[in-house]
Design a protein around this motif. Structure first.
Motif, PDB file in Angstrom:
ATOM      1  N   VAL A 176     -12.035   9.894  20.760  1.00  0.00           N
ATOM      2  CA  VAL A 176     -13.260   9.090  20.790  1.00  0.00           C
ATOM      3  C   VAL A 176     -13.501   8.426  22.145  1.00  0.00           C
ATOM      4  CG1 VAL A 176     -14.382   7.051  19.796  1.00  0.00           C
ATOM      5  CG2 VAL A 176     -13.425   8.801  18.300  1.00  0.00           C
ATOM      6  N   ARG A 183     -17.472  13.376  16.733  1.00  0.00           N
ATOM      7  CA  ARG A 183     -17.682  14.026  15.427  1.00  0.00           C
ATOM      8  C   ARG A 183     -18.757  15.113  15.529  1.00  0.00           C
ATOM      9  NH1 ARG A 183     -13.359  13.529  12.564  1.00  0.00           N
ATOM     10  NH2 ARG A 183     -12.550  11.431  12.784  1.00  0.00           N
ATOM     11  N   ASP A 185      -9.451  11.172  16.134  1.00  0.00           N
ATOM     12  CA  ASP A 185     -10.067   9.921  16.571  1.00  0.00           C
ATOM     13  C   ASP A 185      -9.550   9.490  17.938  1.00  0.00           C
ATOM     14  OD1 ASP A 185     -11.700   9.677  14.371  1.00  0.00           O
ATOM     15  OD2 ASP A 185     -10.265   8.443  13.251  1.00  0.00           O
ATOM     16  N   SER A 186      -8.398  10.016  18.341  1.00  0.00           N
ATOM     17  CA  SER A 186      -7.864   9.670  19.658  1.00  0.00           C
ATOM     18  C   SER A 186      -8.725  10.237  20.788  1.00  0.00           C
ATOM     19  CB  SER A 186      -6.427  10.151  19.791  1.00  0.00           C
ATOM     20  OG  SER A 186      -6.380  11.552  19.603  1.00  0.00           O
ATOM     21  N   GLU A 236      -8.127  18.481  11.287  1.00  0.00           N
ATOM     22  CA  GLU A 236      -8.240  17.066  10.956  1.00  0.00           C
ATOM     23  C   GLU A 236      -7.235  16.637   9.906  1.00  0.00           C
ATOM     24  OE1 GLU A 236     -11.959  14.738  11.663  1.00  0.00           O
ATOM     25  OE2 GLU A 236     -12.706  16.516  10.619  1.00  0.00           O
ATOM     26  N   CYS A 294      -4.015  13.858  20.647  1.00  0.00           N
ATOM     27  CA  CYS A 294      -4.263  14.110  19.225  1.00  0.00           C
ATOM     28  C   CYS A 294      -2.917  14.057  18.504  1.00  0.00           C
ATOM     29  CB  CYS A 294      -4.899  15.479  19.007  1.00  0.00           C
ATOM     30  SG  CYS A 294      -6.567  15.598  19.623  1.00  0.00           S
ATOM     31  N   ASP A 334      -4.860  13.684  14.456  1.00  0.00           N
ATOM     32  CA  ASP A 334      -5.762  12.535  14.478  1.00  0.00           C
ATOM     33  C   ASP A 334      -6.755  12.719  15.623  1.00  0.00           C
ATOM     34  OD1 ASP A 334      -7.050  10.144  14.379  1.00  0.00           O
ATOM     35  OD2 ASP A 334      -5.285   8.921  14.823  1.00  0.00           O
ATOM     36  N   ARG A 390      -1.109  12.811  12.234  1.00  0.00           N
ATOM     37  CA  ARG A 390      -1.481  11.692  11.372  1.00  0.00           C
ATOM     38  C   ARG A 390      -0.222  11.037  10.833  1.00  0.00           C
ATOM     39  NH1 ARG A 390      -6.554  10.685  10.555  1.00  0.00           N
ATOM     40  NH2 ARG A 390      -8.074  12.311  10.863  1.00  0.00           N
TER      41      ARG A 390
END
Length: 121
Positions: free
Chosen positions: A22, A36, A19-20, A13, A94, A17, A97
C-alpha cells in the motif's frame, strides 16, 4: 486435449500480506486503494491469458498492469517505480500472513503435506 480435471489454487492473498504494498501505491497514486485496483486488474488479466492459453510471465504482467494503471490515472510510472515493486517484494514486502485467517486452508483441515499439520482425532 486432456480430459483430466485441473485444480488451480490462488494463494496470493491467502498466504501473502499484500497490504504491505500500500505505501508504494499511495506514493504513486495518492490513494491507498490503488493497490487493490492494481491487484484486481492483475488477477483479471492473468486469468484471461490463462483461459486463452497464452503463456505469460507474471512479473512482466504485473509491471504492465502497473503502467496501464498509471496511464488510466494520468500518472507517469518509471522503471524505478516498477523496480521498487519487485525489490520490495524480494525484501519481504509481502510477508506471510500471521495468525488465524478464515481463508487459511490449514484451519479447515487441509494441509500442505506436513504431518504436524494434519488434524488430530
Amino acid at each position: 486435449m486432456s480430459q483430466r480435471p485441473i485444480l488451480v489454487f490462488d494463494v496470493n492473498e491467502t498466504l501473502l500480506d499484500l497490504d504491505s504494498l500500500v505505501p508504494l501505491f499511495t506514493r504513486l497514486f495518492d490513494n491507498p486503494a490503488a493497490m487493490r485496483e492494481w491487484f484486481a486488474q492483475l488477477v483479471l488479466y492473468s486469468q484471461t491469458l490463462s483461459l486463452a492459453r497464452i503463456e505469460s510471465d507474471f512479473a512482466k504482467l504485473a509491471a504492465g498492469v502497473l503502467r496501464m494503471q498509471g496511464q488510466i490515472h494520468n500518472r507517469h510510472i518509471t522503471d524505478a517505480d516498477v523496480a521498487q515493486l519487485f525489490d520490495g517484494h524480494r525484501q519481504h514486502a509481502c510477508p506471510p500472513r500471521r495468525g488465524p485467517s478464515p481463508a487459511n486452508p490449514s484451519e479447515r483441515g487441509i494441509s500442505d503435506g506436513h504431518p504436524d499439520e494434519f488434524p488430530q482425532g
